[in-house]
Design a protein around this motif. Structure first.
Motif, PDB file in Angstrom:
ATOM      1  N   ASP A 130       0.878  -1.159   0.000  1.00 22.46           N
ATOM      2  CA  ASP A 130       0.000   0.000   0.000  1.00 22.46           C
ATOM      3  C   ASP A 130       0.920   1.214   0.000  1.00 22.46           C
ATOM      4  OD1 ASP A 130      -2.029   1.843   0.358  1.00 22.46           O
ATOM      5  OD2 ASP A 130      -2.959   0.738   2.003  1.00 22.46           O
ATOM      6  N   ILE A 131       0.967   1.938  -1.109  1.00 20.76           N
ATOM      7  CA  ILE A 131       2.005   2.952  -1.329  1.00 20.76           C
ATOM      8  C   ILE A 131       1.373   4.327  -1.530  1.00 20.76           C
ATOM      9  CG2 ILE A 131       3.927   3.608  -2.828  1.00 20.76           C
ATOM     10  CD1 ILE A 131       3.871   0.585  -3.752  1.00 20.76           C
ATOM     11  N   VAL A 132       2.019   5.366  -1.029  1.00 24.74           N
ATOM     12  CA  VAL A 132       1.643   6.744  -1.332  1.00 24.74           C
ATOM     13  C   VAL A 132       2.896   7.447  -1.816  1.00 24.74           C
ATOM     14  CG1 VAL A 132       0.807   8.935  -0.422  1.00 24.74           C
ATOM     15  CG2 VAL A 132      -0.199   6.785   0.386  1.00 24.74           C
ATOM     16  N   GLN A 133       2.813   7.996  -3.023  1.00 24.70           N
ATOM     17  CA  GLN A 133       3.919   8.762  -3.589  1.00 24.70           C
ATOM     18  C   GLN A 133       3.400  10.169  -3.887  1.00 24.70           C
ATOM     19  OE1 GLN A 133       5.303   7.456  -7.437  1.00 24.70           O
ATOM     20  NE2 GLN A 133       7.284   8.426  -7.158  1.00 24.70           N
ATOM     21  N   ARG A 134       4.155  11.169  -3.494  1.00 23.02           N
ATOM     22  CA  ARG A 134       3.747  12.559  -3.740  1.00 23.02           C
ATOM     23  C   ARG A 134       4.752  13.243  -4.649  1.00 23.02           C
ATOM     24  NH1 ARG A 134      -0.631  14.157  -1.111  1.00 23.02           N
ATOM     25  NH2 ARG A 134      -1.240  13.051   0.757  1.00 23.02           N
ATOM     26  N   GLY A 135       4.244  14.132  -5.473  1.00 19.17           N
ATOM     27  CA  GLY A 135       5.076  14.910  -6.388  1.00 19.17           C
ATOM     28  C   GLY A 135       4.208  15.522  -7.464  1.00 19.17           C
ATOM     29  N   GLY A 136       4.769  16.410  -8.253  1.00 19.41           N
ATOM     30  CA  GLY A 136       4.030  17.052  -9.329  1.00 19.41           C
ATOM     31  C   GLY A 136       4.187  16.297 -10.637  1.00 19.41           C
ATOM     32  N   ASN A 137       3.212  16.478 -11.553  1.00 23.47           N
ATOM     33  CA  ASN A 137       3.323  15.909 -12.898  1.00 23.47           C
ATOM     34  C   ASN A 137       2.539  16.783 -13.862  1.00 23.47           C
ATOM     35  OD1 ASN A 137       0.527  14.970 -13.090  1.00 23.47           O
ATOM     36  ND2 ASN A 137       1.118  13.356 -11.643  1.00 23.47           N
ATOM     37  N   ASP A 138       2.531  16.438 -15.152  1.00 24.09           N
ATOM     38  CA  ASP A 138       1.894  17.251 -16.186  1.00 24.09           C
ATOM     39  C   ASP A 138       0.389  17.420 -15.992  1.00 24.09           C
ATOM     40  OD1 ASP A 138       4.333  17.548 -17.346  1.00 24.09           O
ATOM     41  OD2 ASP A 138       4.006  16.059 -18.916  1.00 24.09           O
ATOM     42  N   PHE A 139      -0.266  16.547 -15.256  1.00 19.94           N
ATOM     43  CA  PHE A 139      -1.703  16.626 -15.062  1.00 19.94           C
ATOM     44  C   PHE A 139      -2.079  17.297 -13.739  1.00 19.94           C
ATOM     45  CE2 PHE A 139      -1.068  13.235 -18.091  1.00 19.94           C
ATOM     46  CZ  PHE A 139      -1.983  13.585 -19.093  1.00 19.94           C
ATOM     47  N   THR A 150      -1.769  16.317 -10.727  1.00 23.50           N
ATOM     48  CA  THR A 150      -2.033  15.443  -9.588  1.00 23.50           C
ATOM     49  C   THR A 150      -0.750  15.269  -8.800  1.00 23.50           C
ATOM     50  OG1 THR A 150      -3.698  14.286 -10.879  1.00 23.50           O
ATOM     51  CG2 THR A 150      -2.901  13.180  -8.914  1.00 23.50           C
ATOM     52  N   ASP A 151      -0.846  15.461  -7.490  1.00 22.60           N
ATOM     53  CA  ASP A 151       0.372  15.369  -6.688  1.00 22.60           C
ATOM     54  C   ASP A 151       0.406  14.127  -5.807  1.00 22.60           C
ATOM     55  OD1 ASP A 151      -1.497  16.013  -4.782  1.00 22.60           O
ATOM     56  OD2 ASP A 151      -0.321  17.613  -3.869  1.00 22.60           O
ATOM     57  N   LYS A 152      -0.505  13.180  -6.057  1.00 23.15           N
ATOM     58  CA  LYS A 152      -0.538  11.987  -5.225  1.00 23.15           C
ATOM     59  C   LYS A 152      -0.836  10.756  -6.080  1.00 23.15           C
ATOM     60  CE  LYS A 152      -2.946  10.057  -1.224  1.00 23.15           C
ATOM     61  NZ  LYS A 152      -4.039  10.285  -0.263  1.00 23.15           N
ATOM     62  N   PHE A 153      -0.033   9.744  -5.892  1.00 18.95           N
ATOM     63  CA  PHE A 153      -0.223   8.453  -6.561  1.00 18.95           C
ATOM     64  C   PHE A 153      -0.315   7.423  -5.452  1.00 18.95           C
ATOM     65  CE2 PHE A 153       2.032   4.739  -8.649  1.00 18.95           C
ATOM     66  CZ  PHE A 153       0.944   4.352  -9.428  1.00 18.95           C
ATOM     67  N   SER A 154      -1.426   6.666  -5.389  1.00 21.06           N
ATOM     68  CA  SER A 154      -1.672   5.744  -4.279  1.00 21.06           C
ATOM     69  C   SER A 154      -2.008   4.337  -4.769  1.00 21.06           C
ATOM     70  CB  SER A 154      -2.821   6.263  -3.412  1.00 21.06           C
ATOM     71  OG  SER A 154      -2.547   7.532  -2.917  1.00 21.06           O
ATOM     72  N   PRO A 155      -1.036   3.624  -5.309  1.00 21.27           N
ATOM     73  CA  PRO A 155      -1.339   2.265  -5.770  1.00 21.27           C
ATOM     74  C   PRO A 155      -1.403   1.266  -4.612  1.00 21.27           C
ATOM     75  CG  PRO A 155       0.976   2.722  -6.100  1.00 21.27           C
ATOM     76  CD  PRO A 155       0.342   3.999  -5.585  1.00 21.27           C
TER      77      PRO A 155
END
Length: 172
Positions: free
Chosen positions: A12-21, A23-28
């Motif tokens: 269960d992962i939370v990654q934060r950062g900026g991207n082209d869209f 969204t600053d959070k990726f939670s796979p």
């Protein structure tokens, strides 16, 4: 005795950062769950071996899966197929180990989930773990008494190591 088990591997992962869209959070969540009922067929198991064991420095602990181990109720563990294995290089409580562990390489090696000639997995660092499982009709491998029935836990240098092992298997 009957056996019912749920084997779960999960990240269960939370990654934060900026991207082209924007969204600053990726939670796979990556997860595999194996549920078994009592028996000897696919998605079943009827043998459980769970223990906390110690292996001396520069030594081996060979777990004979076909007749030398006893389960929590004193019954002999005589596996024909292994469904799942979890090995943790750490005691349940207390200080962490200082040495690496390696799985495999016994003389009469159970190599069901390992490949090649005299295969091993490792090093498993102190505090690390390895888990593998498959519920299908063959499980993760066949145990053959006297020729392919030893699961070796080898300890490198750094002192004695206490580890935990859980094995889910079938008698036929």
């Amino acid at each position: 005795m009957t056996v019912k088990a749920t084997v779960t591997a999960r990240m269960d992962i939370v990654q934060r950062g900026g991207n082209d869209f924007g969204t600053d959070k990726f939670s796979p969540v990556v997860e595999a769950v194996l549920n078994t009922a009592n028996g000897t067929g696919a998605n079943q198991a009827d043998i459980v071996f769970v223990d906390e064991r110690e292996v001396s420095e520069s030594s081996n602990d060979d777990l004979d899966l076909a007749g030398a181990l006893s389960d929590a109720f004193g019954a002999t563990v005589a596996a024909a197929e292994v469904v799942a294995i979890l090995i943790i290089n750490a005691p349940r409580t207390g200080t962490a180990n200082a040495s690496d562990l390696t799985i495999g390489g016994a003389t009469n090696a159970f190599e069901g989930f390992l490949g090649g000639t005299s295969p091993t997995i490792g090093p498993i660092k102190p505090g690390g773990f390895v888990m593998i499982g498959a519920g299908d009709a063959a499980g993760i491998g066949t145990v053959t008494g006297g020729s392919a029935d030893e699961l070796r836990i080898a300890n490198g240098s750094g002192g004695a190591a206490t580890y935990q092992v859980a094995i889910l298997a079938r008698s036929a």
